[in-house]
Design a protein around this motif. Structure first.
Motif, PDB file in Angstrom:
ATOM      1  N   ILE A  30       0.869  -1.372  -0.029  1.00 16.15           N
ATOM      2  CA  ILE A  30       0.019  -0.033   0.106  1.00 16.15           C
ATOM      3  C   ILE A  30       0.955   1.173  -0.023  1.00 16.15           C
ATOM      4  O   ILE A  30       0.501   2.180  -0.655  1.00 16.15           O
ATOM      5  CB  ILE A  30      -1.018   0.221   1.071  1.00 16.15           C
ATOM      6  CG1 ILE A  30      -2.214   0.959   0.658  1.00 16.15           C
ATOM      7  CG2 ILE A  30      -0.482   0.405   2.438  1.00 16.15           C
ATOM      8  CD1 ILE A  30      -3.186   0.292  -0.061  1.00 16.15           C
ATOM      9  N   ALA A  31       1.845   1.250   0.502  1.00 17.61           N
ATOM     10  CA  ALA A  31       2.967   2.406   0.606  1.00 17.61           C
ATOM     11  C   ALA A  31       3.476   2.482  -0.917  1.00 17.61           C
ATOM     12  O   ALA A  31       3.804   3.659  -1.384  1.00 17.61           O
ATOM     13  CB  ALA A  31       3.911   2.181   1.580  1.00 17.61           C
ATOM     14  N   SER A  32       3.588   1.497  -1.418  1.00 22.86           N
ATOM     15  CA  SER A  32       4.191   1.485  -2.828  1.00 22.86           C
ATOM     16  C   SER A  32       3.025   2.155  -3.879  1.00 22.86           C
ATOM     17  O   SER A  32       3.308   2.702  -4.674  1.00 22.86           O
ATOM     18  CB  SER A  32       4.552  -0.015  -3.360  1.00 22.86           C
ATOM     19  OG  SER A  32       5.680  -0.567  -2.774  1.00 22.86           O
ATOM     20  N   LEU A  33       1.818   1.972  -3.390  1.00 22.74           N
ATOM     21  CA  LEU A  33       0.792   2.836  -4.201  1.00 22.74           C
ATOM     22  C   LEU A  33       1.202   4.296  -4.207  1.00 22.74           C
ATOM     23  O   LEU A  33       0.783   4.921  -5.188  1.00 22.74           O
ATOM     24  CB  LEU A  33      -0.620   2.482  -3.819  1.00 22.74           C
ATOM     25  CG  LEU A  33      -1.772   3.054  -4.431  1.00 22.74           C
ATOM     26  CD1 LEU A  33      -1.900   2.696  -5.812  1.00 22.74           C
ATOM     27  CD2 LEU A  33      -3.124   2.778  -3.634  1.00 22.74           C
ATOM     28  N   VAL A  34       1.625   4.868  -3.100  1.00 27.05           N
ATOM     29  CA  VAL A  34       1.984   6.250  -3.078  1.00 27.05           C
ATOM     30  C   VAL A  34       3.164   6.579  -4.173  1.00 27.05           C
ATOM     31  O   VAL A  34       2.933   7.636  -4.657  1.00 27.05           O
ATOM     32  CB  VAL A  34       2.067   6.776  -1.560  1.00 27.05           C
ATOM     33  CG1 VAL A  34       2.649   8.229  -1.731  1.00 27.05           C
ATOM     34  CG2 VAL A  34       1.034   6.426  -0.757  1.00 27.05           C
ATOM     35  N   VAL A  49       9.234   0.183  -1.799  1.00 23.73           N
ATOM     36  CA  VAL A  49       9.126   0.030  -0.330  1.00 23.73           C
ATOM     37  C   VAL A  49       8.911  -1.554  -0.062  1.00 23.73           C
ATOM     38  O   VAL A  49       7.919  -2.166  -0.873  1.00 23.73           O
ATOM     39  CB  VAL A  49       7.785   0.591  -0.035  1.00 23.73           C
ATOM     40  CG1 VAL A  49       7.513   0.574   1.479  1.00 23.73           C
ATOM     41  CG2 VAL A  49       7.807   2.214  -0.151  1.00 23.73           C
ATOM     42  N   THR A  50       9.805  -2.128   0.736  1.00 22.80           N
ATOM     43  CA  THR A  50       9.751  -3.493   0.937  1.00 22.80           C
ATOM     44  C   THR A  50       9.326  -3.812   2.286  1.00 22.80           C
ATOM     45  O   THR A  50       9.292  -2.865   3.254  1.00 22.80           O
ATOM     46  CB  THR A  50      11.153  -4.083   0.642  1.00 22.80           C
ATOM     47  OG1 THR A  50      11.995  -3.187   1.705  1.00 22.80           O
ATOM     48  CG2 THR A  50      11.831  -3.780  -0.601  1.00 22.80           C
ATOM     49  N   SER A  51       9.195  -5.001   2.632  1.00 21.37           N
ATOM     50  CA  SER A  51       8.671  -5.361   3.929  1.00 21.37           C
ATOM     51  C   SER A  51       9.687  -5.297   4.895  1.00 21.37           C
ATOM     52  O   SER A  51       9.425  -4.864   6.394  1.00 21.37           O
ATOM     53  CB  SER A  51       7.918  -6.691   4.001  1.00 21.37           C
ATOM     54  OG  SER A  51       9.092  -7.794   3.642  1.00 21.37           O
ATOM     55  N   LEU A 123       3.043   7.900   5.571  1.00 20.93           N
ATOM     56  CA  LEU A 123       2.162   9.050   4.742  1.00 20.93           C
ATOM     57  C   LEU A 123       2.603  10.443   5.273  1.00 20.93           C
ATOM     58  O   LEU A 123       2.902  11.433   4.637  1.00 20.93           O
ATOM     59  CB  LEU A 123       0.604   8.863   4.973  1.00 20.93           C
ATOM     60  CG  LEU A 123      -0.019   7.683   4.235  1.00 20.93           C
ATOM     61  CD1 LEU A 123      -1.399   7.629   4.346  1.00 20.93           C
ATOM     62  CD2 LEU A 123       0.374   7.685   2.479  1.00 20.93           C
ATOM     63  N   GLU A 124       2.683  10.654   6.658  1.00 18.56           N
ATOM     64  CA  GLU A 124       3.246  11.794   7.118  1.00 18.56           C
ATOM     65  C   GLU A 124       4.756  12.115   6.594  1.00 18.56           C
ATOM     66  O   GLU A 124       4.974  13.136   6.180  1.00 18.56           O
ATOM     67  CB  GLU A 124       3.143  11.971   8.546  1.00 18.56           C
ATOM     68  CG  GLU A 124       1.913  11.959   9.332  1.00 18.56           C
ATOM     69  CD  GLU A 124       1.834  11.917  10.785  1.00 18.56           C
ATOM     70  OE1 GLU A 124       0.798  12.463  11.378  1.00 18.56           O
ATOM     71  OE2 GLU A 124       2.873  11.493  11.417  1.00 18.56           O
ATOM     72  N   CYS A 125       5.578  11.136   6.750  1.00 19.82           N
ATOM     73  CA  CYS A 125       6.901  11.456   6.588  1.00 19.82           C
ATOM     74  C   CYS A 125       7.197  11.557   4.994  1.00 19.82           C
ATOM     75  O   CYS A 125       7.741  12.461   4.625  1.00 19.82           O
ATOM     76  CB  CYS A 125       7.871  10.156   6.675  1.00 19.82           C
ATOM     77  SG  CYS A 125       9.552  10.419   6.625  1.00 19.82           S
ATOM     78  N   MET A 126       6.274  10.757   4.160  1.00 23.66           N
ATOM     79  CA  MET A 126       6.438  11.126   2.533  1.00 23.66           C
ATOM     80  C   MET A 126       5.765  12.503   2.288  1.00 23.66           C
ATOM     81  O   MET A 126       6.152  13.109   1.244  1.00 23.66           O
ATOM     82  CB  MET A 126       5.680  10.016   2.080  1.00 23.66           C
ATOM     83  CG  MET A 126       6.134   8.485   2.066  1.00 23.66           C
ATOM     84  SD  MET A 126       5.390   7.600   0.830  1.00 23.66           S
ATOM     85  CE  MET A 126       5.248   6.057   1.705  1.00 23.66           C
ATOM     86  N   LEU A 140      -2.438  13.507  -0.537  1.00 26.48           N
ATOM     87  CA  LEU A 140      -3.879  12.899  -1.120  1.00 26.48           C
ATOM     88  C   LEU A 140      -4.158  11.935  -0.396  1.00 26.48           C
ATOM     89  O   LEU A 140      -5.293  11.588  -0.143  1.00 26.48           O
ATOM     90  CB  LEU A 140      -3.814  12.867  -2.517  1.00 26.48           C
ATOM     91  CG  LEU A 140      -3.741  14.044  -3.345  1.00 26.48           C
ATOM     92  CD1 LEU A 140      -3.504  13.816  -4.929  1.00 26.48           C
ATOM     93  CD2 LEU A 140      -5.055  15.022  -3.217  1.00 26.48           C
ATOM     94  N   ALA A 141      -3.269  10.904  -0.249  1.00 28.52           N
ATOM     95  CA  ALA A 141      -3.586   9.729   0.366  1.00 28.52           C
ATOM     96  C   ALA A 141      -3.998   9.631   1.842  1.00 28.52           C
ATOM     97  O   ALA A 141      -4.912   9.176   2.208  1.00 28.52           O
ATOM     98  CB  ALA A 141      -2.463   8.837   0.435  1.00 28.52           C
TER      99      ALA A 141
END
Length: 143
Positions: A30-34, A49-51, A123-126, A140-141
């Motif tokens: 889901i982070a990779s979606l961003v 983004v990996t596990s 999301l905050e960090c990105m 947006l996410a």
């Protein structure tokens, strides 16, 4: 992935089920979606983004590394902010996916996993990224 998640409610449900089975892998997806929303379409579909990054929980370092990659391949023009019809459709789809993640999450995802406690700091960090495309797609996410 964005179009697939939006057009197939089963894929979003499958992702939510995957959270309880393998949380770090699902969170990386889901982070990779961003990241996908911040990258130009023809670019490689490798998962940035990996596990392992999710498990390590070193957000600042991970996002800094992502910014180095995006600085090379991300366009200045942010697709989800363009005024043409296709860009508006992408933005609506992207926002819809995130609305559905928040509104359709089953109780097990909300209360028995650390899904959102992990996702929100990412999301905050990105959203504080110096790379505009990443900053916009993360904001947006999170919105």
């Amino acid at each position: 992935m964005l179009h697939k998640l939006s057009s197939s409610p089963g894929l979003l449900t499958a992702w939510m089920s995957h959270v309880s089975i393998n949380g770090p892998e699902a969170m990386a997806a889901i982070a990779s979606l961003v990241i996908s929303a911040a990258r130009p379409v023809p670019f490689s579909r490798e998962q940035l983004v990996t596990s392992d990054m999710i498990i390590a929980n070193e957000l600042q370092e991970s996002v800094r590394d992502l910014c180095q990659v995006l600085a090379v391949d991300a366009p200045e023009k942010v697709v989800v902010l363009a005024k043409n019809t296709a860009s508006r459709r992408v933005r609506r789809t992207y926002e819809d996916v995130w609305r559905r993640v928040a509104s359709e999450a089953p109780d097990i995802v909300l209360y028995d996993t650390d899904c959102f406690e992990t996702l929100i700091p990412w999301l905050e960090c990105m959203s504080g990224s110096p790379i505009r495309t990443l900053r916009v797609s993360a904001t947006l996410a999170a919105y």
